[in-house]
Design a protein around this motif. Structure first.
Motif, short mmCIF file in Angstrom:
data_model
loop_
_atom_site.label_atom_id
_atom_site.label_comp_id
_atom_site.label_asym_id
_atom_site.label_seq_id
_atom_site.Cartn_x
_atom_site.Cartn_y
_atom_site.Cartn_z
N HIS A 140 39.61 78.23 -119.93
CA HIS A 140 40.15 78.72 -121.20
C HIS A 140 41.65 78.49 -121.21
O HIS A 140 42.24 78.17 -120.16
CB HIS A 140 39.88 80.22 -121.36
N ASP A 142 45.18 80.68 -122.83
CA ASP A 142 45.42 82.06 -123.26
C ASP A 142 45.64 82.12 -124.76
O ASP A 142 46.42 81.37 -125.34
CB ASP A 142 46.60 82.66 -122.50
N HIS A 218 43.12 76.77 -118.01
CA HIS A 218 43.01 77.12 -116.59
C HIS A 218 41.58 77.54 -116.24
O HIS A 218 40.89 78.15 -117.05
CB HIS A 218 44.02 78.17 -116.13
#
Ligand SMILES: [Fe+2]
Length: 283
Positions: A140, A142, A218
């Motif tokens: 994902h 952020d 990440h």
């Protein structure tokens, strides 16, 4: 797919960090950023269990992304002491991250300092994450589109990063900031475009801080049970605007559609991700 090591640096000045990493949005592991924090010595498993072990915490299992009523919610409760004893004793998929210990123990925030390496710190205090050995934070980026400074304590985490130029190969689910690919055990039959992706990786160790620039993807595996802390810094006005847009998409579109038609919505997102990647492969 190719993964290259993330640079590890110590002794960077504010000017060096801003010019070499912040402005070009280039990840780096800062090995000495957290050295001066009392937290890196004081926050052991024993310390947290002794002082905060009685707190009840909402645990996240491996079905966090399963469509339906538990989509992106916790459905397990235990005390922090039970949880910390579990993750230091044996591998487990359980994680703790929707609940921030620093909301319940404000005195701990005195053990951490916002570094003077850049400006724009978002929160009055940081956010903590816990995971058992083998537990995974799925791919994902952020949702608030801020820069993240992620410091790990005592144990090790394997972290893989991709920038936004890799989107065509990463099978992003529309209306979310998530993908279901695993870059450490890539399934090229299901996700053939992933072969073309190029990213970065590192093993983050005790006291090291990974700078994750805004909107970098990440994927994280806890190699041992452990915990980390994130500080966030704004990525200018455009970053904040992008963050608001992503948050609106998630809460208005994705969560509503999940509530209305859980499995059908998930299948549609997967089909769209496959279509987009197939187009990228034709180029
Ligand atoms: Fe994240």
């Amino acid at each position: 797919m190719e993964l290259f090591p993330i640079e590890k640096r110590a002794g960077l000045s504010r000017e060096e960090f801003i010019e070499q990493y912040l402005k070009p949005k280039k990840p780096v592991v800062l090995t000495d950023l957290a050295w001066q924090w009392p937290a890196t010595q004081k926050w052991t498993f024993d310390f947290l269990i002794e002082h905060y072990g009685h707190l009840e915490v909402p645990i996240i299992g491996p079905d966090y992304h399963k469509p339906g009523p538990t989509y992106m919610k916790s459905n397990i409760k235990m005390t922090l002491g039970e949880y910390l004893n579990l993750i230091r004793k044996e591998p487990t998929k359980y994680r703790l991250f929707l609940w921030n210990i620093l909301d319940h123990a404000k005195e701990l925030t005195q053990d951490v300092h916002n570094p003077d390496i850049c400006d724009g710190w978002v929160d009055a205090y940081p956010f903590m994450f816990f995971g058992g050995a083998g537990s995974v934070t799925g791919m994902h980026y952020d949702i608030d589109c801020s820069h993240v400074f992620h410091t790990h304590f005592w144990t090790r985490k394997h972290i893989v990063l991709f920038d936004q130029t890799q989107n065509p190969y990463l099978y992003r689910h529309p209306f979310t900031v998530q993908s279901h690919v695993n870059p450490l055990q890539p399934d090229y039959e299901k996700y053939p475009a992933l072969k073309r992706a190029t990213g970065l990786e590192t093993i983050l160790q005790h006291g090291e801080t990974l700078f994750i620039p805004s909107m970098w993807w990440h994927y994280i595996v806890y190699l041992d049970g452990g915990f980390s802390l994130s500080l966030r810094a704004r990525d200018g006005l455009m970053g904040s605007a992008r963050g608001l847009f992503h948050i609106a998409q998630h809460f208005v579109v994705d969560k509503s559609m999940n509530a209305l038609m859980a499995k059908t919505w998930k299948s549609w997102k997967e089909q769209q991700a496959q279509k987009n990647a197939a187009m990228a492969l034709e180029v």
